[in-house]
Scaffold this motif. Structure first.
Motif, PDB file in Angstrom:
ATOM      1  N   MET A   1       0.850  -1.188   0.000  1.00 18.07           N
ATOM      2  CA  MET A   1       0.000   0.000   0.000  1.00 18.07           C
ATOM      3  C   MET A   1       0.883   1.235   0.000  1.00 18.07           C
ATOM      4  SD  MET A   1      -3.017   0.983   2.689  1.00 18.07           S
ATOM      5  CE  MET A   1      -4.131   2.320   2.324  1.00 18.07           C
ATOM      6  N   LEU A   2       0.484   2.252  -0.747  1.00 10.62           N
ATOM      7  CA  LEU A   2       1.277   3.465  -0.880  1.00 10.62           C
ATOM      8  C   LEU A   2       0.423   4.681  -0.528  1.00 10.62           C
ATOM      9  CD1 LEU A   2       4.141   4.323  -1.755  1.00 10.62           C
ATOM     10  CD2 LEU A   2       3.231   4.655  -4.062  1.00 10.62           C
ATOM     11  N   ILE A   3       0.873   5.423   0.478  1.00 13.29           N
ATOM     12  CA  ILE A   3       0.134   6.589   0.968  1.00 13.29           C
ATOM     13  C   ILE A   3       0.964   7.840   0.686  1.00 13.29           C
ATOM     14  CG2 ILE A   3      -0.906   7.687   2.978  1.00 13.29           C
ATOM     15  CD1 ILE A   3       0.012   4.165   3.494  1.00 13.29           C
ATOM     16  N   ALA A   4       0.405   8.779  -0.060  1.00 15.82           N
ATOM     17  CA  ALA A   4       1.074  10.051  -0.313  1.00 15.82           C
ATOM     18  C   ALA A   4       0.657  11.072   0.747  1.00 15.82           C
ATOM     19  CB  ALA A   4       0.725  10.573  -1.706  1.00 15.82           C
ATOM     20  N   GLN A   5       1.545  11.995   1.018  1.00 17.14           N
ATOM     21  CA  GLN A   5       1.248  13.066   1.972  1.00 17.14           C
ATOM     22  C   GLN A   5       1.781  14.385   1.449  1.00 17.14           C
ATOM     23  OE1 GLN A   5       3.126  12.657   5.813  1.00 17.14           O
ATOM     24  NE2 GLN A   5       2.115  14.470   6.669  1.00 17.14           N
ATOM     25  N   ILE A   6       0.942  15.412   1.494  1.00 23.19           N
ATOM     26  CA  ILE A   6       1.377  16.788   1.279  1.00 23.19           C
ATOM     27  C   ILE A   6       0.952  17.592   2.498  1.00 23.19           C
ATOM     28  CG2 ILE A   6       1.297  16.670  -1.235  1.00 23.19           C
ATOM     29  CD1 ILE A   6      -1.410  18.081  -1.154  1.00 23.19           C
ATOM     30  N   THR A   7       1.559  18.736   2.681  1.00 21.42           N
ATOM     31  CA  THR A   7       1.224  19.504   3.872  1.00 21.42           C
ATOM     32  C   THR A   7       1.616  20.965   3.687  1.00 21.42           C
ATOM     33  OG1 THR A   7       1.332  19.432   6.312  1.00 21.42           O
ATOM     34  CG2 THR A   7       3.418  19.224   5.134  1.00 21.42           C
ATOM     35  N   ASP A   8       1.029  21.816   4.520  1.00 26.85           N
ATOM     36  CA  ASP A   8       1.395  23.235   4.583  1.00 26.85           C
ATOM     37  C   ASP A   8       1.395  23.861   3.198  1.00 26.85           C
ATOM     38  OD1 ASP A   8       2.360  23.784   7.585  1.00 26.85           O
ATOM     39  OD2 ASP A   8       2.874  21.742   6.993  1.00 26.85           O
ATOM     40  N   ILE A   9       0.211  23.808   2.583  1.00 31.07           N
ATOM     41  CA  ILE A   9       0.022  24.328   1.228  1.00 31.07           C
ATOM     42  C   ILE A   9      -0.027  25.851   1.230  1.00 31.07           C
ATOM     43  CG2 ILE A   9      -1.546  24.280  -0.745  1.00 31.07           C
ATOM     44  CD1 ILE A   9      -2.499  21.507   0.384  1.00 31.07           C
ATOM     45  N   HIS A  10      -0.659  26.421   2.254  1.00 28.34           N
ATOM     46  CA  HIS A  10      -0.744  27.878   2.430  1.00 28.34           C
ATOM     47  C   HIS A  10      -1.290  28.578   1.186  1.00 28.34           C
ATOM     48  CE1 HIS A  10       1.129  28.225   6.425  1.00 28.34           C
ATOM     49  NE2 HIS A  10       1.863  27.186   6.048  1.00 28.34           N
ATOM     50  N   LEU A  11      -2.332  27.994   0.619  1.00 25.84           N
ATOM     51  CA  LEU A  11      -2.974  28.620  -0.532  1.00 25.84           C
ATOM     52  C   LEU A  11      -3.623  29.930  -0.084  1.00 25.84           C
ATOM     53  CD1 LEU A  11      -3.038  27.505  -3.400  1.00 25.84           C
ATOM     54  CD2 LEU A  11      -5.376  26.773  -3.001  1.00 25.84           C
ATOM     55  N   GLY A  12      -3.460  30.958  -0.882  1.00 22.70           N
ATOM     56  CA  GLY A  12      -4.010  32.266  -0.527  1.00 22.70           C
ATOM     57  C   GLY A  12      -3.023  33.171   0.175  1.00 22.70           C
ATOM     58  N   PHE A  13      -1.758  32.766   0.270  1.00 21.29           N
ATOM     59  CA  PHE A  13      -0.735  33.652   0.833  1.00 21.29           C
ATOM     60  C   PHE A  13      -0.637  34.925   0.001  1.00 21.29           C
ATOM     61  CE2 PHE A  13       3.639  35.188   1.173  1.00 21.29           C
ATOM     62  CZ  PHE A  13       3.797  35.238   2.548  1.00 21.29           C
ATOM     63  N   ASP A  14      -0.830  34.758  -1.304  1.00 19.44           N
ATOM     64  CA  ASP A  14      -0.883  35.893  -2.241  1.00 19.44           C
ATOM     65  C   ASP A  14      -2.319  35.944  -2.762  1.00 19.44           C
ATOM     66  OD1 ASP A  14      -0.181  37.936  -3.896  1.00 19.44           O
ATOM     67  OD2 ASP A  14       1.028  36.722  -5.274  1.00 19.44           O
ATOM     68  N   PRO A  15      -3.259  36.507  -1.990  1.00 16.09           N
ATOM     69  CA  PRO A  15      -4.688  36.237  -2.184  1.00 16.09           C
ATOM     70  C   PRO A  15      -5.292  36.711  -3.487  1.00 16.09           C
ATOM     71  CG  PRO A  15      -4.361  37.976  -0.551  1.00 16.09           C
ATOM     72  CD  PRO A  15      -3.018  37.390  -0.832  1.00 16.09           C
ATOM     73  N   ASP A  16      -4.800  37.774  -4.073  1.00 18.25           N
ATOM     74  CA  ASP A  16      -5.438  38.330  -5.269  1.00 18.25           C
ATOM     75  C   ASP A  16      -4.696  37.983  -6.554  1.00 18.25           C
ATOM     76  OD1 ASP A  16      -7.450  39.579  -3.753  1.00 18.25           O
ATOM     77  OD2 ASP A  16      -6.059  41.196  -3.240  1.00 18.25           O
ATOM     78  N   ASN A  17      -3.827  36.990  -6.484  1.00 21.56           N
ATOM     79  CA  ASN A  17      -3.023  36.625  -7.638  1.00 21.56           C
ATOM     80  C   ASN A  17      -3.508  35.296  -8.202  1.00 21.56           C
ATOM     81  OD1 ASN A  17      -1.093  36.061  -9.531  1.00 21.56           O
ATOM     82  ND2 ASN A  17       0.649  36.096  -8.121  1.00 21.56           N
ATOM     83  N   PRO A  18      -4.124  35.270  -9.394  1.00 18.88           N
ATOM     84  CA  PRO A  18      -4.616  34.015  -9.964  1.00 18.88           C
ATOM     85  C   PRO A  18      -3.481  33.056 -10.328  1.00 18.88           C
ATOM     86  CG  PRO A  18      -4.810  35.798 -11.556  1.00 18.88           C
ATOM     87  CD  PRO A  18      -4.426  36.431 -10.262  1.00 18.88           C
ATOM     88  N   ALA A  19      -2.272  33.566 -10.464  1.00 18.18           N
ATOM     89  CA  ALA A  19      -1.104  32.720 -10.745  1.00 18.18           C
ATOM     90  C   ALA A  19      -0.226  32.612  -9.498  1.00 18.18           C
ATOM     91  CB  ALA A  19      -0.313  33.281 -11.911  1.00 18.18           C
ATOM     92  N   GLU A  20      -0.865  32.400  -8.376  1.00 17.57           N
ATOM     93  CA  GLU A  20      -0.179  32.411  -7.082  1.00 17.57           C
ATOM     94  C   GLU A  20       0.970  31.397  -7.028  1.00 17.57           C
ATOM     95  OE1 GLU A  20      -1.125  31.608  -2.341  1.00 17.57           O
ATOM     96  OE2 GLU A  20      -2.687  31.329  -3.852  1.00 17.57           O
ATOM     97  N   PHE A  21       2.067  31.821  -6.429  1.00 17.91           N
ATOM     98  CA  PHE A  21       3.270  31.004  -6.287  1.00 17.91           C
ATOM     99  C   PHE A  21       2.958  29.682  -5.583  1.00 17.91           C
ATOM    100  CE2 PHE A  21       7.408  30.385  -3.876  1.00 17.91           C
ATOM    101  CZ  PHE A  21       8.151  29.973  -4.971  1.00 17.91           C
ATOM    102  N   ASN A  22       2.238  29.734  -4.471  1.00 12.20           N
ATOM    103  CA  ASN A  22       1.947  28.501  -3.734  1.00 12.20           C
ATOM    104  C   ASN A  22       1.014  27.571  -4.496  1.00 12.20           C
ATOM    105  OD1 ASN A  22       3.617  29.234  -1.655  1.00 12.20           O
ATOM    106  ND2 ASN A  22       1.987  29.769  -0.212  1.00 12.20           N
ATOM    107  N   ARG A  23       0.123  28.121  -5.326  1.00 11.07           N
ATOM    108  CA  ARG A  23      -0.735  27.269  -6.153  1.00 11.07           C
ATOM    109  C   ARG A  23       0.104  26.565  -7.219  1.00 11.07           C
ATOM    110  NH1 ARG A  23      -6.093  26.509  -8.158  1.00 11.07           N
ATOM    111  NH2 ARG A  23      -5.853  24.699  -9.539  1.00 11.07           N
TER     112      ARG A  23
END
Length: 295
Positions: A1-23
């Motif tokens: 079995m293989l479990i992936a994990q991501i964390t600390d995405i912080h989407l919206g750090f640059d809230p008004d940018n549709p091409a946001e760095f974190n996205r």
């Protein structure tokens, strides 16, 4: 079995940018996981899903995760807001007003915890949550169980991000798990670095972030005397893969940057691969050549 994990995405750090760095960083990791030669069976996103807890960022997170070809489960971190999260992801289970629930998948059982106290950076785990956890652990004593949470209950050595080992919430978490031998690992986030350790007899790993990472600085820190040390670094967006081999979790860390291949499994490498695999004990009726194909 293989479990992936991501964390600390912080989407919206640059809230008004549709091409946001974190996205962009998130999309890069999700694309890699979705195109792997062996796709994960499931994905956990372990908190700080958005940066400001706002509805718009949760909606953009929902859109980003919608294309994943595997189930996605989430927990909340200190940057999240429960009401806005629940309004955007109404199908995520809750218990007693907290975002905590059990996932049964294949040979494993996952208990997802809520360590959020809104307005506090560090972890929290009240008596109500601890009682719920103790009940969930006890109801399947023979089933290998993974605890999933945002805040690692450990002293990491990174003073501005670490948890004090004597914090009350750490004691409650430990007490809820004490005496249970079915805990095969704890999967955490929050620190923005890859860490593997043991915590009071239990394996514990911390996944690095899809957002920028925390600098590895272990020197003592005086909060009254800024010393110019690096705190956040632009290392690549990263993730973890937890491989259940039937006995325990084997955790791998990687990032979504391009990896230059210096060798490939081609005709020139085939003899080496065959000889290495042939060193292992062979199940009856399985030849070395067939074992290569199976791998």
């Amino acid at each position: 079995m293989l479990i992936a994990q991501i964390t600390d995405i912080h989407l919206g750090f640059d809230p008004d940018n549709p091409a946001e760095f974190n996205r962009k960083r998130l999309d890069k990791v999700l694309h890699l996981l979705s195109e792997m030669d062996r796709k994960p069976d499931m994905l956990f996103a372990t908190g700080d899903l958005v940066d400001r807890g706002d509805i718009d960022s949760y909606r953009r997170l929902r859109n980003a995760l919608a294309a994943c070809p595997f189930p996605v489960w989430m927990c909340v971190g200190n940057h999240d807001v429960r009401d806005n999260f629940c309004a955007t992801f109404p199908k995520v289970p809750t218990a007693d007003g907290f975002i905590q629930y059990v996932v049964e998948s294949g040979p494993l059982r996952f208990i997802v915890l809520d360590t959020l106290e809104e307005g506090r950076h560090g972890g929290a785990f009240c008596e109500q949550r601890a009682e719920w956890l103790a009940q969930r652990v006890a109801e399947a004593p023979d089933r290998p169980t993974v605890v999933v949470l945002h805040h690692p209950p450990i002293d990491t050595g990174i003073e501005w991000m670490t948890t004090g080992r004597d914090e009350p919430w750490v004691g409650r978490l430990d007490a809820a798990l004490s005496g249970h031998r079915n805990i095969v690992g704890l999967m955490c986030g929050h620190i923005h670095r890859a860490i593997v350790t043991g915590w009071r007899g239990r394996p514990l790993s911390v996944c690095p972030s899809t957002a920028p990472q925390v600098a590895l600085t272990l020197a003592p820190m005086n909060p009254a005397e800024p010393d110019g040390r690096p705190m956040i670094v632009a290392d690549p967006p990263a993730f973890a893969l937890h491989y259940w081999n039937g006995e325990g979790l084997v955790t791998h860390f990687d990032n979504a940057d391009e990896h230059v291949a210096l060798a490939r499994f081609d005709a020139s490498m085939q003899p080496l691969v065959a000889s290495l695999i042939d060193e292992r004990p062979k199940p009856e009726g399985v030849t070395a050549a067939r074992r290569v194909r199976l791998v």
